[in-house]
Design a protein around this motif. Structure first.
Motif, PDB file in Angstrom:
ATOM      1  N   GLN A 296      -3.552   1.215  -2.622  1.00  0.00           N
ATOM      2  CA  GLN A 296      -4.811   0.550  -2.967  1.00  0.00           C
ATOM      3  C   GLN A 296      -4.557  -0.899  -3.381  1.00  0.00           C
ATOM      4  OE1 GLN A 296      -6.744   2.897  -5.975  1.00  0.00           O
ATOM      5  NE2 GLN A 296      -7.206   4.591  -4.599  1.00  0.00           N
ATOM      6  N   GLN A 300      -5.984  -4.169  -1.498  1.00  0.00           N
ATOM      7  CA  GLN A 300      -6.759  -5.178  -2.216  1.00  0.00           C
ATOM      8  C   GLN A 300      -6.170  -6.565  -2.001  1.00  0.00           C
ATOM      9  OE1 GLN A 300      -9.754  -4.668  -4.062  1.00  0.00           O
ATOM     10  NE2 GLN A 300      -9.695  -6.876  -3.719  1.00  0.00           N
ATOM     11  N   GLN A 303      -7.060  -7.631   1.503  1.00  0.00           N
ATOM     12  CA  GLN A 303      -8.466  -8.050   1.540  1.00  0.00           C
ATOM     13  C   GLN A 303      -8.630  -9.457   0.976  1.00  0.00           C
ATOM     14  OE1 GLN A 303     -10.317  -4.474  -0.377  1.00  0.00           O
ATOM     15  NE2 GLN A 303     -11.842  -4.706   1.208  1.00  0.00           N
TER      16      GLN A 303
END
Length: 447
Positions: A296, A300, A303
């Motif tokens: 995760q 992130q 992104q």
């Protein structure tokens, strides 16, 4: 009715809306008749009020509402049919209000200012290179996670002497420059966490203390504003304003959270009855969960890097003056100071929203209700898991999800999340991803 556009420049335009009685008379008469059926007025039976009386009494108000509705609907239809992408909503042009009679014979001329979305191409191509980090679980990270889990299910003890990591239940008294108690100064009793102390010398002075021991130190030097405000029971602004930051700490009690033993009792509490039986299985399970969290973190980061790449490549201007007027018009309590302070972030969010929408439109990406429902369901299941290792039944979980999505604000927020994930997944298939292994500690040091 006649609607036309006057282009001021690439970012601003004026929409002219001309309305004649032929455009609104039929809808106004219909509204008057509907009002007559519903009206309950003295001297008339319900539903039997003459339309002439309604027109005389309420005619101007009905005309005003119908003309506004007609203008709004026609304006939206015009913008949609002509594929004019506007930012915010149209605003009545300043200084164009005419003195109409509102006597059912007026020819109305309205002018609206609109801010136009800047033109640009989708900024991502197969030539773009972005690093995708494969974060490795190192022993330090794993040990830290295990320690936190053991503390979460540990027990509180009261040792005689403090150690690093203990919580000192203490009275703090503000001192003057000479080290004496400051008259009218702050005094408060609170729990002081030694693990939050920033200054090494001050932290050392808080170790080895017993009940009723005293120590003097600079509180602002020891703690950040948030921790200092909590300890003194004042605001962070008041911490900033402290002219005398030195305090005397008197220990009332030493509290220590002992770590839970690594045994089946702890394993059952964390993972459910019989799921984990040995320390090796426990470490493997925790390691697996940490790896999932690190994925995760990696996503992130990716992104964020894609966001920064897109924002950097799209170099466009915005109709700033129009947008500022629109923000003020739609937020009555917004002050000029707040507008200036928040406008840059507003434009950044607007710019990325336009980039996302361009990607979705150009590639015909769809956001389906089923996807929003699935995400909501996962979030609710995760919340229940925080309080109980026992999974909630599928039927009950679905009922909670339906109730949750009835809140429009929550539903819209999840819709935006699904949209962001959809765009993210699409971009991962467009740009060239260069995979790179990295230890978690090194990952945290990345800028």
């Amino acid at each position: 009715m006649n609607i036309s556009q006057e282009k001021v420049n690439d970012l601003n335009a004026v929409i002219n809306v001309d309305i004649t009685p032929a455009d609104y008379t039929e809808s106004v008469n219909k509204a008057i008749k509907e009002q007559a059926k519903k009206a309950k007025l003295p001297g008339f039976r319900p539903g039997m009020v003459p339309t002439s009386h309604i027109k005389k009494t309420y005619g101007k108000a009905i005309l005003f509402d119908e003309v506004n509705r007609l203008v709004s609907d026609s304006l939206n239809t015009y913008l949609t049919e002509n594929k004019i992408e506007v930012l915010g909503q149209p605003l009545p042009k300043e200084g164009t209000a005419d003195d109409y009679k509102w006597d059912f014979s007026d020819e109305f001329k309205f002018q609206y200012e609109v801010g136009l979305a800047p033109a640009f191409e989708v900024p991502f191509t197969e030539k773009d290179k972005v690093t995708q980090y494969d974060i490795k679980v190192d022993e330090e990270t794993l040990a830290s996670r295990i320690k936190n889990l053991r503390k979460s299910y540990g027990k509180m003890t009261n040792p005689d002497v403090s150690e690093d990591g203990d919580v000192l239940y203490s009275t703090l008294t503000q001192l003057d420059k000479d080290g004496n108690v400051l008259a009218g100064g702050i005094e408060n009793t609170a729990s002081v966490r030694t693990d939050l102390v920033n200054d090494k010398k001050i932290k050392k002075s808080l170790i080895g203390l017993k009940k009723e021991d005293e120590v003097k130190f600079d509180l602002k030097k020891a703690f950040d504003n948030e921790a200092a405000a909590r300890i003194l029971n004042i605001t962070q602004e008041e911490v900033d304003a402290l002219a005398e930051p030195n305090f005397k700490l008197v220990v009332k009690n030493v509290n220590r959270l002992e770590e839970a033993d690594l045994n089946e009792e702890l394993f059952n509490k964390l993972f459910g009855e019989g799921e984990v039986k040995t320390e090796e299985e426990f470490r493997a399970r925790v390691s697996s969960e940490v790896e999932a969290m690190l994925v995760q973190n990696s996503d992130q980061r990716l992104q964020n890097d894609l966001y920064n790449l897109g924002m950097e490549k799209v170099n466009v201007a915005f109709p700033d003056e129009f947008l500022k007027r629109w923000l003020k018009a739609t937020n009555e309590k917004l002050t000029d100071e707040e507008l200036v302070e928040g406008y840059e972030d507003f434009v950044k969010n607007l710019k990325w929203t336009l980039i996302e929408n361009k990607i979705i439109t150009a590639n015909k990406l769809e956001i389906k209700y089923e996807e929003v429902f699935k995400l909501a369901k996962e979030r609710i299941a995760a919340q229940f898991k925080m309080y109980s290792p026992e999974p909630i039944g599928e039927e009950q979980l679905a009922q909670y999800t339906v109730q949750f999505l009835q809140d429009k604000e929550q539903a819209n927020r999840l819709f935006e999340e699904v949209k962001a994930l959809k765009v993210f997944d699409y971009l991962k298939g467009i740009v060239k991803l260069t995979k790179k292994e990295i230890d978690y500690n090194k990952f945290l040091e990345l800028k």
